[in-house]
Scaffold this active site. Structure first.
Site, mmCIF file in Angstrom:
data_model
loop_
_atom_site.group_PDB
_atom_site.id
_atom_site.type_symbol
_atom_site.label_atom_id
_atom_site.label_comp_id
_atom_site.label_asym_id
_atom_site.label_seq_id
_atom_site.Cartn_x
_atom_site.Cartn_y
_atom_site.Cartn_z
ATOM 1 N N ASN A 1 0.579 -1.264 0.306
ATOM 2 C CA ASN A 1 0.387 -0.070 -0.047
ATOM 3 C C ASN A 1 1.041 1.365 0.007
ATOM 4 O O ASN A 1 1.383 2.224 0.614
ATOM 5 C CB ASN A 1 -1.396 0.075 1.499
ATOM 6 C CG ASN A 1 -1.403 0.993 1.332
ATOM 7 O OD1 ASN A 1 -2.158 2.129 0.350
ATOM 8 N ND2 ASN A 1 -2.244 1.809 2.644
ATOM 9 N N TRP A 2 0.644 1.570 -1.170
ATOM 10 C CA TRP A 2 1.599 3.302 -1.019
ATOM 11 C C TRP A 2 1.029 4.412 -1.194
ATOM 12 O O TRP A 2 1.763 5.186 -0.511
ATOM 13 C CB TRP A 2 2.289 3.442 -2.615
ATOM 14 C CG TRP A 2 2.779 2.108 -3.691
ATOM 15 C CD1 TRP A 2 2.928 1.078 -3.113
ATOM 16 C CD2 TRP A 2 2.683 1.862 -5.046
ATOM 17 N NE1 TRP A 2 3.769 0.325 -3.512
ATOM 18 C CE2 TRP A 2 3.734 1.052 -5.531
ATOM 19 C CE3 TRP A 2 3.294 2.959 -5.979
ATOM 20 C CZ2 TRP A 2 4.023 0.973 -6.299
ATOM 21 C CZ3 TRP A 2 3.629 2.195 -7.154
ATOM 22 C CH2 TRP A 2 4.348 1.506 -6.950
ATOM 23 N N LYS A 3 0.027 3.863 -0.167
ATOM 24 C CA LYS A 3 -0.531 5.338 0.579
ATOM 25 C C LYS A 3 -0.303 6.668 -0.400
ATOM 26 O O LYS A 3 -0.944 6.309 -1.843
ATOM 27 C CB LYS A 3 0.436 5.905 1.684
ATOM 28 C CG LYS A 3 0.066 4.396 3.209
ATOM 29 C CD LYS A 3 0.414 4.781 4.012
ATOM 30 C CE LYS A 3 0.931 3.608 4.748
ATOM 31 N NZ LYS A 3 0.310 3.369 6.579
ATOM 32 N N GLY B 1 2.279 -1.625 4.314
ATOM 33 C CA GLY B 1 3.189 0.237 3.961
ATOM 34 C C GLY B 1 4.226 1.033 3.427
ATOM 35 O O GLY B 1 4.877 0.089 2.363
ATOM 36 N N GLY B 2 4.741 1.668 4.483
ATOM 37 C CA GLY B 2 6.116 2.383 4.736
ATOM 38 C C GLY B 2 7.114 0.733 3.632
ATOM 39 O O GLY B 2 7.892 2.210 2.665
ATOM 40 N N SER C 1 3.611 -2.321 9.864
ATOM 41 C CA SER C 1 5.145 -2.321 10.526
ATOM 42 C C SER C 1 5.824 -3.843 9.815
ATOM 43 O O SER C 1 7.131 -4.119 10.437
ATOM 44 C CB SER C 1 5.324 -1.698 11.579
ATOM 45 O OG SER C 1 5.014 -0.450 11.891
ATOM 46 N N HIS D 1 -9.224 0.842 4.497
ATOM 47 C CA HIS D 1 -8.402 0.716 5.595
ATOM 48 C C HIS D 1 -8.308 1.693 6.794
ATOM 49 O O HIS D 1 -9.059 2.978 6.601
ATOM 50 C CB HIS D 1 -7.265 1.380 3.717
ATOM 51 C CG HIS D 1 -5.530 0.879 5.186
ATOM 52 N ND1 HIS D 1 -5.271 2.335 6.013
ATOM 53 C CD2 HIS D 1 -4.915 0.259 4.669
ATOM 54 C CE1 HIS D 1 -3.819 2.118 6.380
ATOM 55 N NE2 HIS D 1 -3.531 1.023 6.084
ATOM 56 N N GLU E 1 -6.615 3.764 7.869
ATOM 57 C CA GLU E 1 -6.334 5.268 7.848
ATOM 58 C C GLU E 1 -7.742 6.289 7.149
ATOM 59 O O GLU E 1 -7.934 7.391 7.244
ATOM 60 C CB GLU E 1 -5.547 6.495 6.849
ATOM 61 C CG GLU E 1 -3.990 5.603 7.442
ATOM 62 C CD GLU E 1 -3.058 5.059 6.625
ATOM 63 O OE1 GLU E 1 -2.806 5.395 5.633
ATOM 64 O OE2 GLU E 1 -2.002 4.678 7.533
ATOM 65 N N GLU F 1 -5.030 -5.844 10.861
ATOM 66 C CA GLU F 1 -4.120 -5.130 11.164
ATOM 67 C C GLU F 1 -4.401 -4.050 11.809
ATOM 68 O O GLU F 1 -5.319 -2.966 12.187
ATOM 69 C CB GLU F 1 -4.251 -3.450 9.588
ATOM 70 C CG GLU F 1 -3.919 -4.364 8.457
ATOM 71 C CD GLU F 1 -3.709 -2.931 6.795
ATOM 72 O OE1 GLU F 1 -2.444 -2.927 6.762
ATOM 73 O OE2 GLU F 1 -3.801 -1.796 7.022
ATOM 74 N N GLY G 1 2.365 1.592 11.073
ATOM 75 C CA GLY G 1 3.221 3.057 10.187
ATOM 76 C C GLY G 1 3.974 3.359 11.493
ATOM 77 O O GLY G 1 4.765 4.435 11.877
HETATM 78 C C1 PEP Z 1 -1.493 -0.274 5.528
HETATM 79 O O1 PEP Z 1 -0.304 0.942 5.142
HETATM 80 O O2 PEP Z 1 -1.684 -0.506 5.679
HETATM 81 C C2 PEP Z 1 0.695 -0.384 6.690
HETATM 82 C C3 PEP Z 1 0.151 -1.527 7.342
HETATM 83 O O3 PEP Z 1 1.573 0.693 6.505
HETATM 84 P P1 PEP Z 1 2.525 0.216 7.652
HETATM 85 O O4 PEP Z 1 3.657 -1.337 7.209
HETATM 86 O O5 PEP Z 1 4.421 1.616 7.006
HETATM 87 O O6 PEP Z 1 2.393 -0.394 8.662
#
Ligand code: PEP
Length: 255
Positions: free
Chosen positions: A9-11, A236-237, A215, A97, A99, A169, A175
């Site tokens: 997920n590039w957000k 994500g990141g 993470s 998600h 967010e 999640e 994040g």
């Molecule tokens: C996500 O965006 O779904 C996520 C899990 O982010 P991160 O890996 O950065 O925690």
């Protein structure tokens, strides 16, 4: 056996140069990997979807959107339908998600409409569920996750529900650099599989893929993936760096 499914997920990151370049780097890194052993998807911002689909062509990497609206067309300024996402060559979309739930304010009823719209538009929804830190501390993890699933999947018969991937999640791990321990994640994943067996049946639940997200990094991916009920990762990141994401994908392939 469930095939591992790793999605990035590039957000709200990348641009018209770095997005296609990232997917090309992933395609090159996956060239020698047996694609029968792992499914991979990237989830860029809406505006770069078509370019990323183009850059990913023939690589076996799927592309998905970070959201959709539940109507298919009409006077919904600023919204994007599942037909549009499908039309530009995507096959996945995220729904719910954290967010979107906690920053934008989406609730379970809206998310459920999006899950239906995704499936009706020919997309495969990744339904994200998970508790806030205060909910975990109050012992409400199972209650929250169960509610997200019951409400998010409401009205889906087994034929439609087959299109769904679930992503557990925990919000406190997204994040933040704090990963749920493999054991903490496994406990919730096992609970989710039990709930799916109750809602559908055991063989349906045995086939359903449940990703973990929060993470995930190259150094914790393998340990998470070794858990019985963790079938994939939503990253994500670490999905923004080709080397890290490739290392996560490789760590997820069973020996
Ligand atoms: C996500 O965006 O779904 C996520 C899990 O982010 P991160 O890996 O950065 O925690």
């Amino acid at each position: 056996m469930r095939k591992p499914f790793i999605a990035g997920n590039w957000k709200m990151n990348t641009d018209s140069h770095s997005g296609p370049a990232l997917v090309k780097a992933l395609a090159a890194g996956l060239a020698n990997i047996d694609r029968g052993k792992v499914d991979v998807a990237v989830i860029p911002p809406f505006v770069y979807l078509a370019q990323v689909v183009n850059a990913a062509r023939a690589s076996g990497i799927s592309v998905g959107s970070q959201d959709i609206y539940f109507e298919q067309k009409g006077a919904f300024t600023g919204e994007i339908s599942s037909n549009m996402i499908k039309d530009v060559g995507c096959n996945y979309c995220l729904c719910g998600h954290s967010e979107r739930r906690h920053v934008i304010g989406e609730g379970d009823e809206l998310i459920n409409k999006k899950v239906h719209a995704a499936i009706n538009g020919g997309l495969l929804p990744i339904l994200c569920v998970g508790e806030l830190l205060e909910e975990r501390q109050a012992g409400k993890t199972e209650e929250v996750v169960e509610r997200h699933i019951r409400k998010g999947m409401a009205g889906l018969n087994a034929e439609k529900a087959e299109a769904v991937t679930l992503a557990y999640e925990p919000v406190w791990a997204i994040g933040t650099g704090k990963t749920a321990t493999p054991q903490q994640a496994q406990e919730v994943h096992a609970m989710i599989r039990g709930l799916i067996a109750e809602l559908y049946d055991k063989s349906f639940a045995d086939d359903m893929r449940i990703q973990y997200g929060g993470s995930v990094k190259p150094d914790n991916a393998a340990e998470l993936m070794q858990k019985e009920d963790i079938d994939g990762l939503l990253v994500g990141g670490a999905s923004l760096k080709a080397d890290d994401f490739l290392a996560i994908i490789k760590a997820s392939i069973p020996a």
